[in-house]
Motif scaffolding. Structure first.
Motif, mmCIF file in Angstrom:
data_model
loop_
_atom_site.group_PDB
_atom_site.id
_atom_site.type_symbol
_atom_site.label_atom_id
_atom_site.label_comp_id
_atom_site.label_asym_id
_atom_site.label_seq_id
_atom_site.Cartn_x
_atom_site.Cartn_y
_atom_site.Cartn_z
ATOM 1 N N ALA A 26 0.807 -1.220 0.000
ATOM 2 C CA ALA A 26 0.000 0.000 0.000
ATOM 3 C C ALA A 26 0.840 1.270 0.000
ATOM 4 O O ALA A 26 0.495 2.243 -0.677
ATOM 5 C CB ALA A 26 -0.931 -0.004 1.215
ATOM 6 N N LEU A 27 1.946 1.277 0.751
ATOM 7 C CA LEU A 27 2.695 2.521 0.957
ATOM 8 C C LEU A 27 3.926 2.648 0.074
ATOM 9 O O LEU A 27 4.280 3.765 -0.338
ATOM 10 C CB LEU A 27 3.123 2.626 2.426
ATOM 11 N N VAL A 28 4.604 1.541 -0.212
ATOM 12 C CA VAL A 28 5.815 1.606 -1.039
ATOM 13 C C VAL A 28 5.456 1.407 -2.513
ATOM 14 O O VAL A 28 5.851 2.185 -3.369
ATOM 15 C CB VAL A 28 6.846 0.556 -0.575
ATOM 16 N N ARG A 29 4.689 0.354 -2.799
ATOM 17 C CA ARG A 29 4.325 0.084 -4.195
ATOM 18 C C ARG A 29 3.039 0.783 -4.613
ATOM 19 O O ARG A 29 2.914 1.216 -5.756
ATOM 20 C CB ARG A 29 4.147 -1.420 -4.398
ATOM 21 N N GLY A 30 2.070 0.859 -3.705
ATOM 22 C CA GLY A 30 0.759 1.384 -4.078
ATOM 23 C C GLY A 30 0.731 2.886 -4.239
ATOM 24 O O GLY A 30 0.948 3.426 -5.332
ATOM 25 N N ASP A 31 0.488 3.585 -3.143
ATOM 26 C CA ASP A 31 0.411 5.047 -3.196
ATOM 27 C C ASP A 31 1.783 5.710 -3.213
ATOM 28 O O ASP A 31 1.876 6.937 -3.380
ATOM 29 C CB ASP A 31 -0.380 5.573 -1.987
ATOM 30 N N GLU A 32 2.833 4.922 -3.003
ATOM 31 C CA GLU A 32 4.212 5.428 -3.011
ATOM 32 C C GLU A 32 4.378 6.626 -2.075
ATOM 33 O O GLU A 32 4.899 7.673 -2.433
ATOM 34 C CB GLU A 32 4.647 5.776 -4.442
ATOM 35 N N LEU A 33 3.945 6.415 -0.848
ATOM 36 C CA LEU A 33 4.095 7.433 0.192
ATOM 37 C C LEU A 33 5.334 7.186 1.059
ATOM 38 O O LEU A 33 5.727 8.060 1.827
ATOM 39 C CB LEU A 33 2.851 7.449 1.086
ATOM 40 N N ALA A 34 5.916 5.998 0.948
ATOM 41 C CA ALA A 34 7.055 5.624 1.789
ATOM 42 C C ALA A 34 8.138 4.990 0.938
ATOM 43 O O ALA A 34 7.876 4.420 -0.120
ATOM 44 C CB ALA A 34 6.612 4.658 2.884
ATOM 45 N N VAL A 35 9.383 5.066 1.422
ATOM 46 C CA VAL A 35 10.491 4.395 0.745
ATOM 47 C C VAL A 35 10.825 3.062 1.400
ATOM 48 O O VAL A 35 11.461 2.213 0.789
ATOM 49 C CB VAL A 35 11.747 5.285 0.689
ATOM 50 N N SER A 36 10.401 2.881 2.637
ATOM 51 C CA SER A 36 10.568 1.586 3.295
ATOM 52 C C SER A 36 9.592 1.481 4.454
ATOM 53 O O SER A 36 9.210 2.496 5.051
ATOM 54 C CB SER A 36 12.002 1.383 3.792
ATOM 55 N N VAL A 37 9.205 0.232 4.761
ATOM 56 C CA VAL A 37 8.294 -0.045 5.864
ATOM 57 C C VAL A 37 8.710 -1.361 6.500
ATOM 58 O O VAL A 37 9.356 -2.198 5.872
ATOM 59 C CB VAL A 37 6.827 -0.151 5.393
ATOM 60 N N ASP A 43 12.672 -16.299 -14.481
ATOM 61 C CA ASP A 43 11.824 -15.219 -14.990
ATOM 62 C C ASP A 43 12.362 -13.862 -14.540
ATOM 63 O O ASP A 43 12.405 -12.897 -15.313
ATOM 64 C CB ASP A 43 10.392 -15.426 -14.502
ATOM 65 N N ILE A 44 12.822 -13.796 -13.293
ATOM 66 C CA ILE A 44 13.368 -12.554 -12.748
ATOM 67 C C ILE A 44 14.642 -12.145 -13.490
ATOM 68 O O ILE A 44 14.832 -10.975 -13.839
ATOM 69 C CB ILE A 44 13.641 -12.718 -11.234
ATOM 70 N N VAL A 45 15.508 -13.100 -13.759
ATOM 71 C CA VAL A 45 16.788 -12.802 -14.407
ATOM 72 C C VAL A 45 16.589 -12.458 -15.880
ATOM 73 O O VAL A 45 17.193 -11.497 -16.395
ATOM 74 C CB VAL A 45 17.746 -13.996 -14.267
ATOM 75 N N ARG A 46 15.740 -13.206 -16.547
ATOM 76 C CA ARG A 46 15.669 -13.109 -18.008
ATOM 77 C C ARG A 46 14.656 -12.088 -18.511
ATOM 78 O O ARG A 46 14.832 -11.533 -19.602
ATOM 79 C CB ARG A 46 15.332 -14.484 -18.589
ATOM 80 N N ASN A 47 13.604 -11.845 -17.741
ATOM 81 C CA ASN A 47 12.472 -11.086 -18.289
ATOM 82 C C ASN A 47 12.068 -9.868 -17.468
ATOM 83 O O ASN A 47 10.876 -9.609 -17.295
ATOM 84 C CB ASN A 47 11.251 -12.017 -18.432
ATOM 85 N N PRO A 48 13.009 -9.084 -16.927
ATOM 86 C CA PRO A 48 12.578 -7.896 -16.174
ATOM 87 C C PRO A 48 11.853 -6.921 -17.097
ATOM 88 O O PRO A 48 12.245 -6.744 -18.257
ATOM 89 C CB PRO A 48 13.888 -7.305 -15.657
ATOM 90 N N ALA A 49 10.801 -6.303 -16.566
ATOM 91 C CA ALA A 49 9.969 -5.434 -17.407
ATOM 92 C C ALA A 49 10.501 -4.019 -17.485
ATOM 93 O O ALA A 49 10.326 -3.337 -18.490
ATOM 94 C CB ALA A 49 8.537 -5.420 -16.871
ATOM 95 N N PHE A 50 11.116 -3.518 -16.414
ATOM 96 C CA PHE A 50 11.595 -2.133 -16.350
ATOM 97 C C PHE A 50 10.459 -1.167 -16.734
ATOM 98 O O PHE A 50 10.645 -0.260 -17.551
ATOM 99 C CB PHE A 50 12.809 -1.906 -17.251
ATOM 100 N N LYS A 51 9.308 -1.391 -16.130
ATOM 101 C CA LYS A 51 8.182 -0.493 -16.387
ATOM 102 C C LYS A 51 8.479 0.875 -15.784
ATOM 103 O O LYS A 51 9.148 0.993 -14.753
ATOM 104 C CB LYS A 51 6.901 -1.069 -15.783
ATOM 105 N N ALA A 52 7.934 1.895 -16.414
ATOM 106 C CA ALA A 52 8.243 3.265 -15.996
ATOM 107 C C ALA A 52 7.893 3.499 -14.531
ATOM 108 O O ALA A 52 8.663 4.129 -13.791
ATOM 109 C CB ALA A 52 7.508 4.253 -16.889
ATOM 110 N N ASP A 53 6.744 2.999 -14.087
ATOM 111 C CA ASP A 53 6.335 3.213 -12.693
ATOM 112 C C ASP A 53 7.287 2.500 -11.731
ATOM 113 O O ASP A 53 7.639 3.045 -10.675
ATOM 114 C CB ASP A 53 4.907 2.710 -12.482
ATOM 115 N N ASP A 54 7.673 1.283 -12.096
ATOM 116 C CA ASP A 54 8.599 0.535 -11.244
ATOM 117 C C ASP A 54 9.963 1.217 -11.184
ATOM 118 O O ASP A 54 10.591 1.293 -10.126
ATOM 119 C CB ASP A 54 8.762 -0.894 -11.763
ATOM 120 N N VAL A 55 10.422 1.720 -12.327
ATOM 121 C CA VAL A 55 11.708 2.413 -12.362
ATOM 122 C C VAL A 55 11.662 3.664 -11.496
ATOM 123 O O VAL A 55 12.595 3.936 -10.718
ATOM 124 C CB VAL A 55 12.095 2.767 -13.810
#
Length: 959
Positions: free
Chosen positions: A333-344, A625-637
């Motif tokens: 909710a806070l790091v990935r969702g609303d991005e209100l925190a950098v760590s929890v 899958d993690i090694v070979r197929n990272p998406a590097f989506k703009a939001d994730d970046v």
């Protein structure tokens, strides 16, 4: 928790619940199941995993009350000796806070029949010779070759029964200085005063769990020899002790040995258990403090029940769901969702008589803390009100059990099988309590968690906010009883000499039996159909494997100008693939009982995985899958960039981080691949990276012809290759040439100078001295240099540590090192020292370096310790799959043979004093050292001027 020397330690289940194998959960609703290919087997059932966790033991008790547990484990010729005393900081009276820990330090200073415990134990091959103190107990640990068990028991019995005749005012004063510097070191960290404030906010003055284990400076000053004697006679009796022997030993053999050494020690008073119940606040309470920190941190805390309470397991599981798993509700909710925190994070820190329940959030820069806190509280309150889902609890339980299986690898040390048994018996009366906890975890229901959280976290809470600003609190005055301002501190007892008096006739230390040849697993090799090299060291002690996929890259692939690129790219691998989101990746790991991590070293990028053998195939499918197929989506970046920038800010706020960021550019310069500020990199570089750049970086460096797969664990090579072919066999290399790093680039000429980084209000100065050596990591025949480094600064008994810590008391610890990069090696010396001894410490370091070997060559004791002592200790160093994996990876990077470790006994025994002295003379002198000093210029400038060396200044914000 505080230690005699830097180490890691936690109570058994609390460690599992709060560690990287602890759980964290999905958002307020259950996460959608992650699809695993129908061809993949389903994850192993939880009851099957619980069955794997077992530490059988035998128990006996001596007439004097000493309780002994013996666990037989013949996989390696070593025995873990674990001694737990039923006394900790909660037993301390007013005016003597910190004394239990201070006394723990004194216990290593020698007894009536032993001048120094570390010297004979390390000479005999002991590792993990250490101790720690927490609220409920004090422990001492060492893992020794089987032939040295008699010596270890003699040592432990001598300080249990025959200590007082050897304790002097001089020893007390020196260890007092060491402990006070340990306190300064912790206080000097960003957020270093938070623990004090939380305890003050939750508990009233006088509560046994309120004052910190490290105590206050005034109370440490007040400790006297009278206190030492009383503490020893009141608490350190055999009837207050649990002794665990785990490893290459059985009860029939152990009993006469224990009776021989401990049987004559008389009983003493029983440790008095004080009332220390959880406290319910009258109303919600909140405070705000400012500190030299980069981001706002918000903590919400409660006290909770004892470790034996029926609600203990449901609360631990619930807090794992809240903020312990990678897919926790707070994360989603806070790091990935609303991005209100950098760590929890969230955890239940459980003790014998109460627990501390806590959730924590680091607010994202630029976000209104009030907005972030409102969402933070809403998520917590939602879980309290409605409880977790069955899927969340199943994932949490799987991770917890998987973590406990890993703990079965070590027989001793902090967190091994010995401490698991000792803490169970000490805290609950049942050495097998770990099993009861895991069975309870496996069957806990959402309703039980909901009810427990409502009972305990539905009560008023204490909220502490730490905002960036000036530090206004003084750690020296914190951590004590709490009423000193109104009642006054207790004055020290007069330091009148107390004669050293032997309490018993002399005892002779037993001889140490020879050790057998090191058994290091054979390394098999194979190649996948696409050419990837596979190495396997088969070990069947536990049903798990540890794996590393390494790529020739690392921060050296960035160089100074692009520092941070590799780290950001690697960090994004598990933030989303072409088919899975970051949350789905986290959930999949938790269901499988696997742990996947990515990292950037100096010369390599690595994806590591630990997995249950039963779940190997689906775990490999996920990591592929993690090694070979990272998406590097703009939001994730964008999210990952924010987190990495926050981590850089944390480094810049931390004195150790500042020194480490400064040393690479100073030693190697901007033109060498090693000349960057570290893997996290420069803010301007990280800010400029976009998805296209990261995809390009991934394609350039993470390719099958630049990869190697190394596995240690319970699998055969045919099984492993077949599983890897499914996941990696069709991965093809691009047509472009493999990238190459120029590790032959020039480095700046060495010149002596002091480089000062100002950090106001610092009670310590961090010193980092360094020089580039004219050798490379791949240079062979450097074992004499490595042993010379052990003599001067690598280890508790090193000359630098014995001088600056044990003799002078100016530091909590000092280390020298030789970096193990493929390219040029650097020699460094690192230590935090009290501010008023900054220049004196520099002079002492340089004097020690100059003397070796010019006026003080290696002596016979040192030579025996670093040659034969190291040979005897080799079996201790490879107890776990992770330790063996690390050794094999090191061999690969540095071009050593796969059986290098088995050659070390012959190599070490072939080194004499002359060769070690020559290596010290050639490489470890005091000439041309750069000295980085991070400290308060108001306190250190005059001292630095007195060194009569060139001085330069660097602004912290430019690193």
């Amino acid at each position: 928790m505080t230690y005699r020397f830097a180490a890691a330690s936690l109570t058994a289940l609390a460690a599992v619940l709060a560690s990287g194998c602890a759980p964290t959960l999905a958002g307020p609703q259950a996460s959608a199941p992650v699809a695993v290919s129908p061809a993949q087997p389903a994850p192993a059932a939880l009851p099957t995993l619980v069955e794997k966790v077992n530490i059988p033991y035998e128990k006996f008790e001596l007439e004097n009350g000493l309780t002994v547990l013996v666990h037989e484990d013949r996989k390696s010729p070593v025995v873990g000796v674990t001694t737990y005393y039923r006394v900790g900081s909660k037993s301390e009276p007013r005016g003597r806070t910190g004394f239990a820990h201070l006394f723990e330090h004194l216990m290593f200073g020698g007894s009536e029949n032993v001048e120094n415990f570390d010297i004979p134990l390390e000479a005999a091959g002991s590792t993990s010779t250490n101790g720690s103190t927490w609220y409920d107990r004090t422990n001492y640990v060492e893992t020794v070759p089987t032939g040295a068990l008699d010596l270890a028991l003699f040592m432990e019995s001598d300080r249990m029964g025959y200590l007082l005749g050897a304790v002097s005012q001089d020893k007390l004063d020196k260890q007092r200085g060491v402990v006070q510097n340990e306190k300064r070191q912790g206080d000097n960290d960003p957020y270093g005063l938070v623990e004090y404030k939380v305890a003050e906010g939750l508990l009233p003055v006088g509560h046994p769990y309120r004052h910190s284990t490290i105590g206050s400076m005034a109370d440490l000053d007040a400790a006297s020899l009278t206190d030492v004697r009383k503490w020893f006679t009141d608490n350190y009796a055999p009837n207050n002790v649990v002794l665990v022997l785990a490893g290459d030993i059985d009860a029939k053999t152990a009993r006469p040995m224990v009776e021989r050494w401990f049987g004559a020690i008389p009983r003493g008073p029983e440790v008095v258990r004080k009332a220390a119940e959880p406290v319910t606040l009258a109303a919600d309470k909140r405070e705000t403090m400012t500190d030299q920190v980069p981001v706002t941190r918000i903590l919400r805390s409660w006290t909770g029940p004892a470790i034996t309470h029926p609600d203990a397991v449901p609360l631990a599981a619930g807090l794992t769901v809240l903020g312990g798993l990678a897919s926790s509700r707070l994360d989603n909710a806070l790091v990935r969702g609303d991005e209100l925190a950098v760590s929890v994070t969230a955890s239940a820190q459980q003790h014998e008589q109460l627990s501390f329940l806590q959730a924590q959030m680091d607010v994202k820069p630029g976000v209104d803390p009030a907005v972030a806190e409102a969402k933070f509280n809403a998520i917590i309150d939602e879980l309290i009100a409605r409880g977790p889902t069955p899927d969340e609890l199943a994932r949490a339980a799987t991770q917890i059990v998987s973590g406990q299986i890993s703990a079965l690898e070590q027989v001793g040390g902090f967190g091994g099988k010995g401490s698991t048994l000792a803490e169970g018996l000490l805290y609950t009366g049942d050495a097998g309590h770990y099993r009861a906890e895991l069975e309870a975890v496996a069957r806990v229901t959402p309703a039980q968690v909901q009810a427990a959280m409502q009972r305990w976290m539905g009560r008023p809470s204490y909220t502490l906010t730490i905002e960036p600003g000036e530090r206004t609190l003084d750690g020296a005055t914190m951590g004590g009883w709490g009423d000193e301002a109104t009642a006054g501190a207790i004055s020290p007892d007069p330091k009148t000499p107390i004669p050293v008096t032997r309490t018993a006739p002399p005892r002779e230390a037993p001889a140490v039996a020879p050790v057998g040849a090191l058994t290091f697993p054979a390394v098999e090799t194979a190649r996948l159909s696409n050419g990837i090299e596979v190495a396997l060291a088969r070990r069947s002690a536990i049903p798990k494997i540890s794996m590393a996929i390494s790529f020739d890259a690392g921060s050296a692939a960035d160089g100074a100008a692009r520092a941070g690129t590799q780290s950001l790219m690697m960090g994004l691998l598990d933030e989303g693939t072409l088919t899975l989101t970051a949350e789905q990746i986290a959930v999949a790991q938790e269901r499988l009982g696997a742990s996947i991590s990515t990292g950037t070293g100096t010369d390599t990028n690595t994806v590591q995985m630990t997995a249950l053998t039963a779940n190997l195939v689906p775990s490999l499918a996920l990591v592929a899958d993690i090694v070979r197929n990272p998406a590097f989506k703009a939001d994730d970046v964008a999210r990952a960039k924010t987190q990495q920038l926050a981590a850089i800010a944390q480094d810049r706020a931390n004195p150790v981080g500042l020194a480490q960021r400064a040393i690479g550019p100073i030693l190697f310069g901007a033109d060498h691949p090693y000349g960057g500020v570290g893997a996290r990199g420069l803010p301007e570089v990280v800010e400029a990276l976009d998805p296209a750049a990261l995809k390009s970086e991934h394609a350039r460096w993470l390719r099958p012809d630049n990869a190697r797969i190394t596995v240690v664990g319970d699998v055969t090579m045919p099984e492993l290759v077949a599983a890897l072919e499914q996941s990696f066999g069709d991965w093809r290399a691009p047509a472009t040439a493999r990238p190459v790093k120029n590790l032959d680039a020039g480095v700046p000429a060495a010149r002596p100078r002091v480089v000062v980084i100002d950090r106001p209000n610092s009670p310590q100065s961090v010193l980092l001295l360094g020089r580039v050596l004219p050798v490379r990591g791949t240079t062979t025949g450097l074992e004499a240099l490595e042993l010379a480094n052990e003599v001067i600064g690598d280890g508790f008994l090193s000359r630098l540590n014995m001088d600056l810590r044990e003799e002078k008391g100016w530091t909590y610890g000092i280390r020298s090192g030789l970096n193990a990069g493929v390219g040029p090696r650097a020699f460094t010396v690192f230590t935090p020292v009290q501010s008023d001894r900054t220049a004196d410490s520099i002079k002492a370091i340089l004097a020690n370096l100059s003397a070796f070997p010019a006026s003080k060559g290696i002596d016979e004791t040192e030579l025996q310790r670093v040659t034969e002592g190291n040979v005897r200790g080799l079996p201790n160093r490879f107890q776990t799959n992770g330790q063996v994996l690390g050794a094999i990876l090191g061999n690969q990077v540095l071009g050593r043979p796969a059986d290098y470790q088995t050659k070390l006994p012959q190599i070490y025994r072939g080194l004499d004093a002359g060769r070690i002295n020559a290596a010290a003379q050639q490489y470890l002198g005091s000439d041309n050292l750069v000295i980085v000093v991070v400290g308060d210029r108001k306190q250190i400038d005059d001292q630095i001027a007195g060194l009569r060396m060139p001085v330069e200044y660097i602004e912290a914000g430019k690193l």
